[in-house]
Design an enzyme around this catalytic site. Structure first.
Site, short mmCIF file in Angstrom:
data_model
loop_
_atom_site.label_atom_id
_atom_site.label_comp_id
_atom_site.label_asym_id
_atom_site.label_seq_id
_atom_site.Cartn_x
_atom_site.Cartn_y
_atom_site.Cartn_z
N ASN A 120 -22.14 3.97 -42.70
CA ASN A 120 -21.98 5.24 -43.54
C ASN A 120 -22.70 4.96 -44.67
OD1 ASN A 120 -21.26 7.00 -45.66
ND2 ASN A 120 -19.57 7.51 -44.53
N HIS A 131 -23.04 5.98 -50.11
CA HIS A 131 -22.85 5.58 -51.38
C HIS A 131 -24.29 4.84 -51.86
CE1 HIS A 131 -19.18 7.06 -51.74
NE2 HIS A 131 -18.75 6.35 -50.58
N HIS A 185 -22.09 11.89 -44.83
CA HIS A 185 -21.14 13.08 -45.23
C HIS A 185 -21.85 13.94 -46.16
CE1 HIS A 185 -16.76 14.25 -46.65
NE2 HIS A 185 -17.46 15.35 -46.31
N ARG A 208 -21.15 16.65 -48.20
CA ARG A 208 -20.13 17.43 -49.09
C ARG A 208 -20.38 18.66 -49.77
NH1 ARG A 208 -15.50 13.66 -50.08
NH2 ARG A 208 -14.35 15.35 -50.92
N ARG A 222 -22.12 15.61 -53.65
CA ARG A 222 -22.17 14.41 -54.98
C ARG A 222 -22.80 13.24 -54.53
NH1 ARG A 222 -15.86 12.81 -54.23
NH2 ARG A 222 -15.73 15.30 -54.44
N GLU A 273 -20.68 13.74 -40.94
CA GLU A 273 -19.34 14.13 -41.47
C GLU A 273 -19.37 15.54 -42.19
OE1 GLU A 273 -17.75 9.72 -42.03
OE2 GLU A 273 -18.01 10.87 -43.78
N THR A 310 -12.41 10.90 -48.78
CA THR A 310 -11.57 11.48 -47.86
C THR A 310 -10.09 10.82 -47.78
OG1 THR A 310 -13.74 11.89 -46.54
CG2 THR A 310 -11.80 12.60 -45.59
N GLU A 362 -11.76 10.23 -34.69
CA GLU A 362 -11.49 8.99 -35.68
C GLU A 362 -10.44 8.81 -36.39
OE1 GLU A 362 -15.32 8.58 -37.62
OE2 GLU A 362 -14.35 7.55 -39.24
N HIS A 368 -12.29 3.95 -42.41
CA HIS A 368 -12.01 4.15 -43.81
C HIS A 368 -11.27 2.98 -44.34
CE1 HIS A 368 -11.18 6.38 -47.45
NE2 HIS A 368 -11.91 7.19 -47.04
N1 PXP Z 1 -15.02 7.62 -41.56
C1 PXP Z 1 -15.01 8.95 -42.12
C2 PXP Z 1 -14.45 10.19 -41.32
C3 PXP Z 1 -14.94 8.90 -43.57
O1 PXP Z 1 -14.81 10.35 -44.38
C4 PXP Z 1 -15.40 7.81 -44.37
C5 PXP Z 1 -15.54 7.84 -45.78
O2 PXP Z 1 -16.77 8.74 -45.99
C6 PXP Z 1 -15.74 6.62 -43.59
C7 PXP Z 1 -15.34 6.62 -42.15
C8 PXP Z 1 -16.02 5.33 -44.27
O3 PXP Z 1 -15.18 4.93 -45.12
P1 PXP Z 1 -15.34 3.83 -46.08
O4 PXP Z 1 -16.45 4.13 -46.86
O5 PXP Z 1 -14.29 3.37 -46.90
O6 PXP Z 1 -15.65 2.64 -45.24
#
Ligand code: PXP
Length: 240
Positions: A8, A11, A44, A46, A50, A71, A102, A152, A191
């Site tokens: 992901n 960030h 994602h 949003r 952001r 996402e 999330t 998920e 997550h």
């Molecule tokens: N899976 C989903 C559905 C998420 O919303 C997120 C966070 O955006 C992640 C995985 C990844 O989580 P993390 O950034 O804490 O690794």
């Protein structure tokens, strides 16, 4: 079964957006993650944009070879965007404007009528739908009723508790992965996963994919993104 890693990249965009401009570029991060062993890229979009922007989604679709997992909240705006781009997968997530991330899973059981439309529209467009849910039997049952091919499982609680509580949470995740698989649903998880907590989740045999972001991007500040993704891959592979 090989365990897939979805990286992901949200960030990277968070850091970019702190100053405006183009740097650091999440598409470049996606390309580096692919070179380091990622099997997919997750982003994602949003409602408040952001981190990831519409232009990032355009570029990810055009410039990366890996499957994109978009996402998205279950809104008309996001559905339009998904249908326009047709990513490989769409993971429906709950979204509250004031949350930092999330924070919980989708209430697939409570929102079944609302979600059915989105699952059907995305599926009809050939997009593989995933529902981001808490590891509970009630939510898996709802995913079965909705006909989602993927769930998920939210590992946020697992990641934030210790000791016996963590053991109990891991059991919930493993039981739900088994229940999903028994019902023909492919379980994914994600997550809050880190080098320190990923192995027990990766060892759950039915789980087919982990989606990991914040920790990998944070770790990349110290070791570089390739090293960070490679290390996560090694830990995941060793767990199977
Ligand atoms: N899976 C989903 C559905 C998420 O919303 C997120 C966070 O955006 C992640 C995985 C990844 O989580 P993390 O950034 O804490 O690794």
């Amino acid at each position: 079964m090989k365990l897939r890693l979805g990286v992901n990249i949200d960030h990277v965009a968070t850091i970019r957006n702190a100053r405006g401009g183009d740097h650091p570029d999440p598409v470049r991060a996606a390309i580096m993650a692919a070179a380091a062993g990622a099997d997919g890229i997750t982003a994602h979009l949003r409602e408040d944009r952001r981190h990831i922007t519409d232009n990032d989604i355009d570029r990810l679709m055009a410039e990366i070879d890996l499957p994109l997992n978009l996402e998205m909240a279950a809104t008309e705006e996001m559905l339009d965007i998904a249908l326009r781009h047709r990513p490989h997968a769409a993971c429906i997530v709950p979204e509250r404007r004031e949350e930092r991330t999330t924070e919980g899973g989708l209430d697939a059981a409570g929102q079944q009528d609302h979600l059915a439309y989105f699952v059907d529209e995305l599926t009809d467009a050939g997009i593989r739908v995933s529902l981001f849910i808490e590891p509970s039997e009630r939510q898996i049952d709802a995913a079965v009723r909705l006909g989602a091919p993927v769930v998920e499982l939210h590992t946020g609680r697992y990641a934030h508790v210790d000791g016996e509580e963590r053991t109990a949470e891991l059991k919930r995740i493993a039981d739900c992965a088994a229940l999903a698989a028994k019902n023909g649903i492919e379980p994914h998880a994600g997550h809050g996963l880190t080098f320190d907590n990923v192995v027990p989740v990766a060892a759950v045999p039915q789980i087919a994919e982990l989606n990991i972001g914040h920790f990998l991007i944070g770790e990349a500040i110290f070791t570089g993104l390739e090293a960070s993704v490679r290390r996560m891959r090694e830990l995941m592979d060793a767990a199977r």
